[in-house]
Design an enzyme around this catalytic site. Structure first.
Site, PDB file in Angstrom:
ATOM      1  N   CYS A 112       0.900  -1.260  -0.027  1.00 19.77           N
ATOM      2  CA  CYS A 112       0.187  -0.107   0.149  1.00 19.77           C
ATOM      3  C   CYS A 112       0.988   1.196   0.037  1.00 19.77           C
ATOM      4  CB  CYS A 112      -0.837   0.171   1.304  1.00 19.77           C
ATOM      5  SG  CYS A 112      -2.188  -1.298   1.297  1.00 19.77           S
ATOM      6  N   HIS A 121      -3.297   7.594   1.650  1.00 23.68           N
ATOM      7  CA  HIS A 121      -3.687   6.100   1.311  1.00 23.68           C
ATOM      8  C   HIS A 121      -4.845   5.968   1.797  1.00 23.68           C
ATOM      9  CE1 HIS A 121      -3.827   1.913   0.755  1.00 23.68           C
ATOM     10  NE2 HIS A 121      -3.758   1.548   1.976  1.00 23.68           N
ATOM     11  N   ASN A 155      -9.844  -0.116  -0.372  1.00 20.57           N
ATOM     12  CA  ASN A 155      -8.395   0.366  -0.617  1.00 20.57           C
ATOM     13  C   ASN A 155      -7.878  -0.438  -1.633  1.00 20.57           C
ATOM     14  OD1 ASN A 155      -5.858  -0.159   0.081  1.00 20.57           O
ATOM     15  ND2 ASN A 155      -6.097  -1.008   2.160  1.00 20.57           N
TER      16      ASN A 155
END
Length: 323
Positions: free
Chosen positions: A114, A250, A280
């Site tokens: 990520c 993020h 996500n």
């Protein structure tokens, strides 16, 4: 005078299929309300069966090139941040290079889960500042729907597929914090925390595997580490939290996003939030949010933007740039 890596184009691509939370109610002991309350996610996009990570990346790249008024021939290098490349090798970046019809320059992938886009942006900046490349296409692209355990309600409802891309170009600046472009970067990792977020398979273990996560533990690390990396990067740019126009974090969980903004003393009005629509998307989430933020009219030229991310590794970092 100082060479700066300036964003001259941005774009994104989301697969056609939109999956609302309600779709999970059919197969899992969960509800739309539970998913929304815990994560802020309302829907996400899943790639079509014949759609690969490099396909998504190429479409985002084409959008970013169009936004910059450039073609593939103007690009010296492609850096793709992904944990879900099409094949074990070659890199997804070389596949994007081929799909764009780019026959010169070089292309490679960066893998920091990520945090991948922050790592890719930092590497692209280093290539530009060192004179290795004048224009770099930096892409975050993922098909996390391919590594989900669809029986694990704590993880499979959180992730989505997508891609975002930026074109970075060498421009001369004054060498001050008022310059456009990347002003500072900060990267970190600590491999002792592997078990908090990982995929239980891979090439040398001879299996594909599924994503495994200890969500509470990741949450515990996230707010503190994201705040610290953002403030470290700002400090090295000679700036402070009050100088920030936009945090583009993020997009993992609305509570992490809110917690980090609060710890940095910034209102949510200064945060670009897309987690409700995308879920996500791992390395794709920051460039997706930058592109959407520009489209919405939030991010404007001259704005000071801080991007920060944390992912498996653990790996985390931040980039401070003036749009």
């Amino acid at each position: 005078m100082a060479g700066r890596s300036v964003v001259v184009g941005v774009g994104h691509y989301l697969p056609e299929r939109i999956v609302p939370n309600s779709e999970f109610e059919k197969t899992l002991d969960t509800t739309d309300e539970w998913i929304k309350t815990r994560s802020g996610i309302e829907r996400r996009h899943f790639a079509a069966e014949d759609e690969t990570t490099s396909d998504l990346a190429t479409k985002a790249a084409e959008a970013a090139l169009a936004d910059a008024g450039l073609t593939a021939d103007d690009i010296d290098a492609i850096v793709v941040a992904t944990s879900t490349a099409d094949l074990t090798f070659p890199s997804a970046a070389t596949m994007v290079q081929a799909q764009l019809g780019m026959t010169k320059g070089f292309a490679f992938d960066v893998q920091a889960v990520c945090a991948g886009f922050v790592f890719a942006l930092t590497n692209a900046n280093a290539l530009i500042v060192s004179g290795q490349a004048k224009r770099v296409l930096v892409i975050g692209a993922e098909t996390f729907s391919r590594i989900m355990d669809w029986t694990d309600r704590s993880t499979c409802v959180l992730f989505g597929d997508g891609a975002g891309a930026l074109v970075l170009e060498l421009q001369e600046g004054e060498g001050t914090a008022q310059d456009r472009g990347i002003l500072a970067t900060d990267l970190n990792s600590d491999g002792r925390y592997k078990d908090l977020l990982y995929v239980d398979g891979g090439v040398s273990t001879q299996s594909t595997g599924h994503l495994r996560m200890q969500g509470n533990q990741v949450f515990r690390h996230a707010v503190e580490k994201l705040t610290k990396t953002a403030e470290t990067a700002l400090e090295s740019a000679g700036l402070g939290n009050s100088d920030v126009d936009w945090i583009v974090p993020h997009q993992a969980n609305i509570r992490i996003i809110q917690g980090t903004a609060k710890k940095m003393g910034l209102p949510m009005d200064n945060v670009v939030v897309t987690v409700q629509d995308h879920g996500n998307t791992s390395a794709a989430s920051i460039p997706l949010a930058l592109s959407v933020g520009k489209q919405r009219g939030q991010i404007k030229q001259g704005d000071l933007v801080v991007t920060e991310a944390i992912g498996g590794g653990l790996a985390w970092g931040a980039v401070v740039l003036r749009w």
